[in-house]
Design a protein around this motif. Structure first.
Motif, mmCIF file in Angstrom:
data_model
loop_
_atom_site.group_PDB
_atom_site.id
_atom_site.type_symbol
_atom_site.label_atom_id
_atom_site.label_comp_id
_atom_site.label_asym_id
_atom_site.label_seq_id
_atom_site.Cartn_x
_atom_site.Cartn_y
_atom_site.Cartn_z
ATOM 1 N N GLU A 129 -1.005 6.304 -8.365
ATOM 2 C CA GLU A 129 -2.200 6.977 -7.870
ATOM 3 C C GLU A 129 -1.928 8.439 -7.506
ATOM 4 O O GLU A 129 -2.610 9.336 -7.976
ATOM 5 N N CYS A 130 -0.907 8.652 -6.637
ATOM 6 C CA CYS A 130 -0.676 10.009 -6.121
ATOM 7 C C CYS A 130 0.575 10.665 -6.676
ATOM 8 O O CYS A 130 0.853 11.813 -6.337
ATOM 9 N N ARG A 131 1.328 9.995 -7.514
ATOM 10 C CA ARG A 131 2.520 10.512 -8.177
ATOM 11 C C ARG A 131 3.705 10.750 -7.261
ATOM 12 O O ARG A 131 4.739 11.264 -7.682
ATOM 13 N N ARG A 160 0.847 -1.190 0.000
ATOM 14 C CA ARG A 160 0.000 0.000 0.000
ATOM 15 C C ARG A 160 0.889 1.248 0.000
ATOM 16 O O ARG A 160 1.907 1.284 0.699
ATOM 17 N N CYS A 161 0.507 2.245 -0.796
ATOM 18 C CA CYS A 161 1.243 3.506 -0.776
ATOM 19 C C CYS A 161 0.832 4.254 0.492
ATOM 20 O O CYS A 161 -0.346 4.502 0.702
ATOM 21 N N GLN A 162 1.808 4.599 1.319
ATOM 22 C CA GLN A 162 1.499 5.289 2.575
ATOM 23 C C GLN A 162 1.103 6.752 2.347
ATOM 24 O O GLN A 162 0.587 7.391 3.247
ATOM 25 N N GLY A 163 1.360 7.224 1.123
ATOM 26 C CA GLY A 163 0.998 8.609 0.808
ATOM 27 C C GLY A 163 -0.486 8.755 0.582
ATOM 28 O O GLY A 163 -1.149 9.580 1.202
ATOM 29 N N CYS A 164 -1.033 7.913 -0.294
ATOM 30 C CA CYS A 164 -2.457 8.020 -0.638
ATOM 31 C C CYS A 164 -3.271 6.864 -0.080
ATOM 32 O O CYS A 164 -4.486 6.829 -0.232
ATOM 33 N N LYS A 165 -2.597 5.919 0.576
ATOM 34 C CA LYS A 165 -3.235 4.765 1.226
ATOM 35 C C LYS A 165 -3.883 3.784 0.240
ATOM 36 O O LYS A 165 -4.651 2.918 0.655
HETATM 37 ZN ZN LIG Z 1 0.216 7.013 -3.483
#
Ligand SMILES: [Zn+2]
Length: 246
Positions: free
Chosen positions: A233-235, A204-209
């Motif tokens: 997703e969030c770049r 999981r990306c911790q930035g955008c979850k």
């Molecule tokens: Zn992300």
């Protein structure tokens, strides 16, 4: 872009420090004292104007009172003079005597009327002075509250600045360990998205979850360790660690 995995991991430390810096800046902007200071300043300005208005009114009434008192004095002087003439026996003609007595009566009545005016002005002046006192008390209370809030704000600003300087110092140290091109990309993303890098944690990306797709995870697994990856997703720069779930 390529960068050593260790340098990429340092981005996470940098992002952590940047989030502390952001939190401190947010705390500084939204300090409750700022709203108090704003509100108390406006109230203080309003009260200061009202004090001046009330003082002006009181001053006007003081002048009005002096004027009315000197009117009373003039009438009294004239009545006294007439009375002395009457008592002196110098006036003997019955017509002149009657005229003098009638003038004394009318001067006494006039004096009484004018003394009423003085009393009425004094009452208004007393009310105006009470109003001045009340407003000055209120204004000074608000001024004291304002000063106290300003002191609390300054103390909080001082703490925030001290903490910011400490974090900034650490940030400079961490930034110095990151290659210039990677740092530049991070700064650009941070400017655009608020956070420049995020950890890939348990898929999981911790930035955008957002959880990465299997295809995406496979693509990352196949990517060289020094490849700088981005979250689809969030770049943000996606940093791989031992907890990434790869
Ligand atoms: Zn992300």
């Amino acid at each position: 872009m390529k960068a050593a995995p260790e340098a990429q991991k340092r981005l996470l430390d940098l992002a952590e420090l940047d989030s502390v810096i952001d939190r401190l800046a947010h705390r500084r902007r939204t300090l409750p004292e700022l709203a108090v200071i704003d509100e108390r300043s406006k109230l203080h300005a309003r009260l200061a104007t009202q004090v001046i208005e009330a003082e002006t009114e009181s001053g006007d009434l003081a002048r009005e009172q002096s004027k009315a008192e000197s009117d009373v004095e003039a009438v009294r002087t004239r009545a006294d003079r007439d009375q002395k003439r009457l008592d002196s026996g110098a006036v003997t003609s019955p017509r002149d005597l009657a005229s003098l007595q009638s003038e004394i009566v009318s001067l006494h009545k006039r004096q009484g009327d004018l003394e009423e005016v003085v009393l009425e002005i004094m009452e208004r002046r007393e009310a105006a002075d009470t109003k001045v006192t009340d407003l000055v008390t209120k204004r000074d209370e608000v001024r004291a509250e304002l000063s106290a809030a300003e002191d609390r704000r300054d103390a909080a600003f001082g703490e925030i600045e001290k903490e910011s300087a400490e974090v900034q110092g650490r940030r400079t140290g961490v930034a110095g360990e990151i290659p210039a091109d990677l740092l530049k990309l991070y700064e650009k993303l941070r400017e655009q998205y608020g956070v420049g890098a995020a950890m890939l944690h348990g898929g999981r990306c911790q930035g955008c979850k957002v959880a990465l797709s299997i295809a995406e995870m496979n693509r990352i697994k196949a990517a060289p360790h020094d490849e700088v990856l981005r979250c689809e997703e969030c770049r943000r720069i996606l940093v791989r660690t031992a907890e990434s779930g790869l």
